[in-house]
Write a protein that holds these residues in place. Structure first.
Motif, mmCIF file in Angstrom:
data_model
loop_
_atom_site.group_PDB
_atom_site.id
_atom_site.type_symbol
_atom_site.label_atom_id
_atom_site.label_comp_id
_atom_site.label_asym_id
_atom_site.label_seq_id
_atom_site.Cartn_x
_atom_site.Cartn_y
_atom_site.Cartn_z
ATOM 1 N N ALA A 3 15.208 -7.231 3.781
ATOM 2 C CA ALA A 3 13.896 -6.638 4.033
ATOM 3 C C ALA A 3 12.903 -7.734 4.384
ATOM 4 C CB ALA A 3 13.421 -5.866 2.802
ATOM 5 N N GLN A 4 12.097 -7.464 5.400
ATOM 6 C CA GLN A 4 11.027 -8.394 5.777
ATOM 7 C C GLN A 4 9.717 -7.774 5.375
ATOM 8 O OE1 GLN A 4 11.926 -8.436 9.923
ATOM 9 N NE2 GLN A 4 13.057 -10.374 9.789
ATOM 10 N N GLU A 5 9.026 -8.443 4.478
ATOM 11 C CA GLU A 5 7.742 -7.932 3.999
ATOM 12 C C GLU A 5 7.817 -6.456 3.623
ATOM 13 O OE1 GLU A 5 5.078 -9.152 7.080
ATOM 14 O OE2 GLU A 5 4.894 -11.153 6.218
ATOM 15 N N GLY A 6 8.905 -6.112 2.949
ATOM 16 C CA GLY A 6 8.998 -4.766 2.404
ATOM 17 C C GLY A 6 9.686 -3.743 3.293
ATOM 18 N N TYR A 7 10.111 -4.133 4.487
ATOM 19 C CA TYR A 7 10.755 -3.166 5.382
ATOM 20 C C TYR A 7 12.071 -3.722 5.920
ATOM 21 C CZ TYR A 7 6.425 -0.555 5.238
ATOM 22 O OH TYR A 7 5.353 0.169 4.805
ATOM 23 N N LEU A 8 13.088 -2.893 5.944
ATOM 24 C CA LEU A 8 14.314 -3.187 6.685
ATOM 25 C C LEU A 8 14.083 -2.684 8.110
ATOM 26 C CD1 LEU A 8 16.945 -1.966 4.070
ATOM 27 C CD2 LEU A 8 16.651 -4.328 4.859
ATOM 28 N N ARG A 9 14.297 -3.557 9.080
ATOM 29 C CA ARG A 9 13.981 -3.176 10.458
ATOM 30 C C ARG A 9 15.234 -3.233 11.331
ATOM 31 N NH1 ARG A 9 8.395 -3.007 10.291
ATOM 32 N NH2 ARG A 9 7.463 -4.512 8.867
ATOM 33 N N LEU A 10 15.465 -2.160 12.084
ATOM 34 C CA LEU A 10 16.611 -2.085 13.009
ATOM 35 C C LEU A 10 16.071 -1.848 14.413
ATOM 36 C CD1 LEU A 10 18.865 0.384 10.959
ATOM 37 C CD2 LEU A 10 19.291 -2.073 11.298
ATOM 38 N N TYR A 52 0.830 -1.208 0.000
ATOM 39 C CA TYR A 52 0.000 0.000 0.000
ATOM 40 C C TYR A 52 0.864 1.257 0.000
ATOM 41 C CZ TYR A 52 -3.538 -3.487 1.024
ATOM 42 O OH TYR A 52 -4.351 -4.589 0.953
ATOM 43 N N ALA A 53 1.979 1.198 0.724
ATOM 44 C CA ALA A 53 2.902 2.340 0.705
ATOM 45 C C ALA A 53 3.581 2.469 -0.660
ATOM 46 C CB ALA A 53 3.950 2.181 1.811
ATOM 47 N N ASP A 54 3.898 1.325 -1.269
ATOM 48 C CA ASP A 54 4.452 1.362 -2.633
ATOM 49 C C ASP A 54 3.509 2.123 -3.566
ATOM 50 O OD1 ASP A 54 6.723 -0.110 -2.042
ATOM 51 O OD2 ASP A 54 5.903 -2.019 -2.736
ATOM 52 N N GLU A 55 2.229 1.827 -3.439
ATOM 53 C CA GLU A 55 1.262 2.456 -4.335
ATOM 54 C C GLU A 55 1.126 3.946 -4.022
ATOM 55 O OE1 GLU A 55 0.258 1.234 -6.933
ATOM 56 O OE2 GLU A 55 -1.267 2.661 -7.575
ATOM 57 N N MET A 56 1.171 4.301 -2.762
ATOM 58 C CA MET A 56 1.124 5.728 -2.411
ATOM 59 C C MET A 56 2.294 6.462 -3.049
ATOM 60 S SD MET A 56 0.064 5.403 1.604
ATOM 61 C CE MET A 56 0.243 7.153 1.954
ATOM 62 N N GLU A 57 3.464 5.820 -2.992
ATOM 63 C CA GLU A 57 4.648 6.444 -3.584
ATOM 64 C C GLU A 57 4.489 6.601 -5.090
ATOM 65 O OE1 GLU A 57 9.078 5.856 -2.597
ATOM 66 O OE2 GLU A 57 8.692 4.366 -4.138
ATOM 67 N N ARG A 58 4.002 5.536 -5.752
ATOM 68 C CA ARG A 58 3.826 5.596 -7.197
ATOM 69 C C ARG A 58 2.851 6.707 -7.585
ATOM 70 N NH1 ARG A 58 1.897 0.857 -11.366
ATOM 71 N NH2 ARG A 58 0.040 0.628 -10.092
ATOM 72 N N LEU A 59 1.758 6.784 -6.841
ATOM 73 C CA LEU A 59 0.768 7.828 -7.125
ATOM 74 C C LEU A 59 1.361 9.216 -6.924
ATOM 75 C CD1 LEU A 59 -2.263 6.111 -5.415
ATOM 76 C CD2 LEU A 59 -2.296 7.019 -7.754
ATOM 77 N N LEU A 60 2.071 9.363 -5.829
ATOM 78 C CA LEU A 60 2.551 10.684 -5.463
ATOM 79 C C LEU A 60 3.498 11.254 -6.527
ATOM 80 C CD1 LEU A 60 2.046 12.519 -3.115
ATOM 81 C CD2 LEU A 60 4.008 11.512 -1.954
ATOM 82 N N TYR A 61 4.431 10.435 -7.003
ATOM 83 C CA TYR A 61 5.440 10.934 -7.939
ATOM 84 C C TYR A 61 4.984 10.895 -9.391
ATOM 85 C CZ TYR A 61 8.727 10.971 -4.083
ATOM 86 O OH TYR A 61 9.365 11.254 -2.894
ATOM 87 N N ASN A 62 3.833 10.322 -9.642
ATOM 88 C CA ASN A 62 3.404 10.172 -11.030
ATOM 89 C C ASN A 62 1.962 10.644 -11.209
ATOM 90 O OD1 ASN A 62 5.899 8.668 -12.055
ATOM 91 N ND2 ASN A 62 5.316 7.426 -10.298
ATOM 92 N N GLY A 63 1.022 9.800 -10.891
ATOM 93 C CA GLY A 63 -0.388 10.117 -11.168
ATOM 94 C C GLY A 63 -0.870 11.388 -10.500
ATOM 95 N N LEU A 110 12.394 0.804 7.677
ATOM 96 C CA LEU A 110 12.583 1.578 6.446
ATOM 97 C C LEU A 110 12.035 0.775 5.281
ATOM 98 C CD1 LEU A 110 16.265 2.649 7.197
ATOM 99 C CD2 LEU A 110 14.182 4.017 7.525
ATOM 100 N N ARG A 111 11.092 1.359 4.573
ATOM 101 C CA ARG A 111 10.477 0.637 3.466
ATOM 102 C C ARG A 111 11.462 0.454 2.319
ATOM 103 N NH1 ARG A 111 7.634 1.779 -1.335
ATOM 104 N NH2 ARG A 111 8.107 3.976 -0.940
ATOM 105 N N HIS A 154 7.670 5.366 5.411
ATOM 106 C CA HIS A 154 7.069 4.816 4.196
ATOM 107 C C HIS A 154 7.459 5.621 2.960
ATOM 108 C CE1 HIS A 154 4.735 2.401 6.916
ATOM 109 N NE2 HIS A 154 4.336 3.500 7.548
ATOM 110 N N LEU A 155 7.482 6.922 3.104
ATOM 111 C CA LEU A 155 7.882 7.797 1.998
ATOM 112 C C LEU A 155 9.137 8.535 2.445
ATOM 113 C CD1 LEU A 155 4.382 9.286 1.072
ATOM 114 C CD2 LEU A 155 5.545 7.339 0.024
#
Lengths: 616, 616
Positions: free
Chosen positions: B487-494, B342-353, B465-466, B423-424
């Motif tokens: 990355a675990q399920e899309g996030y690097l976690r520290l 869902y964060a991936d899609e927010m990013e795609r929308l934000l920088y493009n659509g 970090l996504r 996320h962003l």
């Protein structure tokens, strides 16, 4: 029998060719369509006018019905177009009908004393009469009434009903002349149609003010008089004067009706400039805004021509009425110029863009004619159903088809004392001057057209046979002997002293053709289409053998390296199918699949279809 | 400072993540957009509300203006969305404005005693009030009013103007509860929006009837109550109940607003079934009905999702408001589930659509966002102009952008006492619990994101970090040492005990990518698109060197065998351009051409553009 069909130029008009009324055999495809129209489509349409309130709308005006107005505000035009069809049938068969008599009487009774006749504005909306020309369709409605009268005058001169309708139409025409001949307000109707109708009324009556008004309407348009409305002035072709337009634009039916009218005006006024404009715009439309089926109109939003090369197969609008209008426009250009390309386009439209509109049974119709239907298509909307519908909330197309098909025999040939020009091939009888020719052919399924002279006179006479642009191998024999002659500007011409019993056989080779799209048409890049003769073929889900039938239809590809085969198929939907190699992208499970003529799609189980097939 | 942004789940709600308000630096791209919004877009929109009569419409209700009603019947919503934007700005900057005070007073004065507020129906159309819910947008209008109030409550608690607007909104909300809570007629608004607004009003007030009414609206829909209207019940998502819908359908903005509201209802009611429905429909939309830019909606006719894989680049509707709604829907799903997609899609929308909608200067906007503009495009229609326009006859998008951008800092991260989830990526300051992190990055141009811990507590705390799905090579260092973690399920976690001054550096490799389309998307077969990081690039005519600039744009092809190069370009439209080999079909005259980020197209001389480029 009908003296003449639609669009007969006056004697003094620009006219390379003179129209001719043929008699089509019901065994040939065109004759069969005409017979189906008489037997199925026209009765269906007449029934629908009753069921859907179109006739009742007129009875509201006469006080014989007190329910609400039904349908579109221009619902009268469905009555007028159906009456036109009925008159062409009257001329073709010699038999009048109760529908003709009843409708003629109804129109006469409903007409206002000043000649006005429009049931929408005569009842609830008197205050808006003549006040909203951009929207009202009042002159569009008058135009269709006039065209019914023109059919009456040409098909049934002397009939009481025909005289009634001609009188009604003339009274409306005279009203238009009184109101608008000297208008300086730039008054034009938002929907062209009156232009061609008034020229035709002039041709039937010889009354010049009708022609003058038509000419004025053509030139008045294009000065932004109609306003922006929903879709802007281009929608109405009111953004630029016809003579200044660099390309076709806006609502397709409006555009093609307008340009058909412009040709009528041009030929009658010997206005070569205007004729050249119509030819130029025709070329423009053909080069970048016409589908492989002859269909035009890429946009559902405003039923409009799109941008150049914007030709999506799935969202093709390709309205049936637009195809009919384009056919009429091409016919007028053919008569004016004699150029074969216009007949080529009529043929393409007839076997594809127009034929696809009608179900095999003749009582269901498409309004839009896409070249692709996807898996998962939502067919719930009238503008893009998965199957043909019996009627529409805007039912302009079915009665338009009825009038075209009822007059189809008047569009196939031209000629006169000097010769006969055959443009469309169909079994039938063709008389030009003192000569009569019988044509027998199973065209477009068969490559051969057999002609027999059944009456001849003593002087030389020219038989001209069109060689379609798709045909690269045409030859003919006369009485069994090969004639070595090449086509000149699209026609093989035989000038000689003919005798009864002379036989001509024309062969037009029809190998299956693989057609690749213009590279600027993004929507079908990487695909090819198949055709044979004038007929475009399509891949329909119902024809897939079992290994492929279970695949996602959109994953199917055409192996263009495999041979194509035209196969006679007496039990099939059409006498000739095309066998092609179809497979999945993975290239496993390929199989030979039968393609059917595009115009026959959606006559079986609903399912996906495509004309342009991705290449492996 | 704003306590929270839009869509804050209650404590008891389903919520994998908790939203967090960040502070964006104006030097970063997101911060720069937010600054541009404050400086250019919001003042422009406020000015337009005056110029185009939206404020005057409300003054007609109060008796302070006696001209005609102006604009769309739901013109009040432009005022409400702008007020919402102004309140988010108020929270971000701490400064109130005259627009807020004046508008709050105007709304209070215009409201009916029973709580009704809709200037269209309060003046000329009282008889139609509540009588045409399929069309009226009355609850849609109420919804935007409520969202302004929610922004007021979260951004300016205690301010007089905020209290006024909250009171006005509550009175309208209470009226809706009185009228519709026990409705058995299946009453719902033709345009969803009230659902999410009522849940948010519940979140702000704790008043449960608002939530119950929202939940009821979600489930009442889909029983054909709204009728067919012009485009059929699918247009309104009234063809099937939300829970039964197999796929997204109809008008895109309506659909995505409805599903955003459904998620709000689901999380507050702990309705896992409804949440699963929203996730399933999201997957369906993503798989076959979403453009490369994140845009949705393939049809101009009804602003609708088309059939599966019907994604024409030229006729992409991809409405700006649909992209905003999709962003809001994805944000809600991200909060509920914590899933990176869902964060991936927010990013795609934000920088493009979404980004493509706004001109570089911030005061002109696209309503639809096509991925291709052809040579010869007719840009005369508002739904497909060749350049961005300052305002629209239906001006829903500009104020929608203003409210999104004013609250953008509340969408970039989540967190709390246990950790921070980024996320962003944007330069700014992020505080979660007792920890504060400074982020510095030139993302999306730079591959590196530098983080410095500026405040820390003694217990372990997790920095997440996504890693975007487009990135196949991510790594990070902590205080200079490479950390070997996947990355675990899309996030690097520290997870560790952090100290002030700790530095983390994340590197997301961004080689230029060649993207080939899904083979079922016919409209772009045989093409490829270019992207780098989250940014989709495009070929625009203005960037063609002279030998190619004179060619027909549609004849240009991409040589995919030539290397792509990301080139820093300080003087360019964007800091990084992509150099690709572009030639004609003939393969002569190929040249290296600079591609620009898609979102920056149409900021220079108008000309053709394309995202999907035919391959040689």
């Amino acid at each position: 029998m009908t003296a003449s069909g639609p669009a007969v130029p006056s004697e003094h008009a620009i006219s390379a060719l003179r129209p001719l009324v043929a008699q089509l055999d019901p065994e040939g495809l065109l004759g069969a369509w005409q017979a189906r129209n008489a037997k199925a489509t026209l009765p269906h349409v007449i029934g629908a006018l009753g069921e859907h309130g179109n006739l009742a709308n007129l009875r509201r005006v006469t006080g014989d019905f007190d329910g609400p107005f039904a349908g579109m505000w221009f619902a009268d035009t469905d009555v007028h177009k159906t009456l036109e069809a009925a008159f062409w049938e009257r001329g073709r068969t010699g038999e009048s009908t109760a529908f003709i008599a009843d409708t003629a009487a109804l129109l006469e009774k409903a007409q206002d004393p000043d000649g006005y006749l429009d049931s929408y504005y005569q009842t609830d909306h008197r205050d808006r009469q003549w006040n909203e020309l951009h929207y009202s369709h009042e002159m569009y409605t008058a135009g269709h009434l006039i065209q019914a009268a023109v059919a009456a005058a040409r098909s049934a001169p002397g009939d009481h009903a025909a005289e009634q309708v001609v009188s009604v139409a003339r009274r409306f025409g005279d009203l238009l002349v009184r109101r608008y001949a000297v208008s300086t307000a730039g008054a034009v109707d938002g929907h062209p149609e009156i232009e061609t109708a008034l020229v035709e009324l002039f041709r039937v009556t010889g009354h010049r003010p009708y022609l003058d008004l038509a000419a004025s309407f053509v030139d008045r348009r294009g000065h932004g008089f109609l306003g922006a409305d929903r879709f802007g002035p281009r929608y109405f072709q009111d953004h630029l004067p016809v003579r200044a337009a660099p390309e076709v634009a806006g609502h397709v039916v409006r555009q093609v009706y307008l340009l058909a009218g412009a040709v009528d005006v041009a030929v009658e006024n010997r206005d070569h400039e205007l004729l050249a404009v119509a030819e130029r715009l025709w070329d423009s439309a053909q080069s970048s805004r016409t589908y492989l089926t002859g269909g035009q109109g890429s946009r559902h939003r405003d039923e409009a021509f799109g941008d150049p090369y914007e030709l999506p197969p799935d969202r093709a609008y390709a309205e049936t009425c637009a195809a009919i209008g384009s056919f009429q426009w091409a016919w007028r250009l053919l008569l004016a110029t004699g150029r074969a390309k216009y007949a080529d386009e009529m043929e393409r439209l007839l076997y594809n863009g127009i034929a696809a509109s009608t179900a095999a049974g003749g009582t269901a119709f498409f309004y839009s004619n896409p070249l692709q239907l996807r898996t998962g298509h939502d067919g719930s909307e009238e503008d893009a159903p998965s199957q043909r519908l019996g009627w529409y909330s805007c039912a302009c197309c079915p009665p338009n088809l009825a009038r075209l098909m009822a007059s189809l025999h008047t569009y196939v040939a031209t000629g006169g004392p000097e010769g006969l020009q055959l443009h469309l091939y169909a079994s039938g009888t063709f008389t030009a001057g003192a000569h009569t020719v019988r044509v027998e052919t199973a065209y477009p399924w068969s490559e051969t057209v057999s002609l027999t002279v059944t009456a001849a006179a003593e002087r030389p006479w020219t038989l001209s046979l069109r060689v379609p642009a798709w045909c690269t191998d045409a030859h003919l024999t006369v009485n069994g002997s090969l004639v070595r002659t090449g086509a000149q500007e699209g026609y093989l011409r035989l000038t000689r002293r003919w005798h009864e019993g002379d036989r001509v056989e024309l062969t037009l080779a029809m190998p299956p053709r693989l057609i690749t799209p213009h590279p600027r048409v993004d929507a079908v890049r990487g695909t090819a289409a198949l055709a044979r003769g004038p007929v475009v073929y399509c891949l329909e889900h119902a024809d897939l053998p079992s290994p492929l039938a279970g695949a996602v239809f959109e994953d199917l590809c055409l192996d263009a390296s495999a041979p194509l085969a035209a196969v006679a198929d007496a039990a099939g939907l059409a006498p000739v199918r095309l066998d092609a190699r179809i497979g999945l992208r993975s290239e496993e499970a390929a199989a030979t699949v039968a393609l059917i003529p595009y115009y026959l799609w959606a006559n079986r189980t609903p399912g996906p279809m495509r004309v342009w097939i991705p290449l492996t």
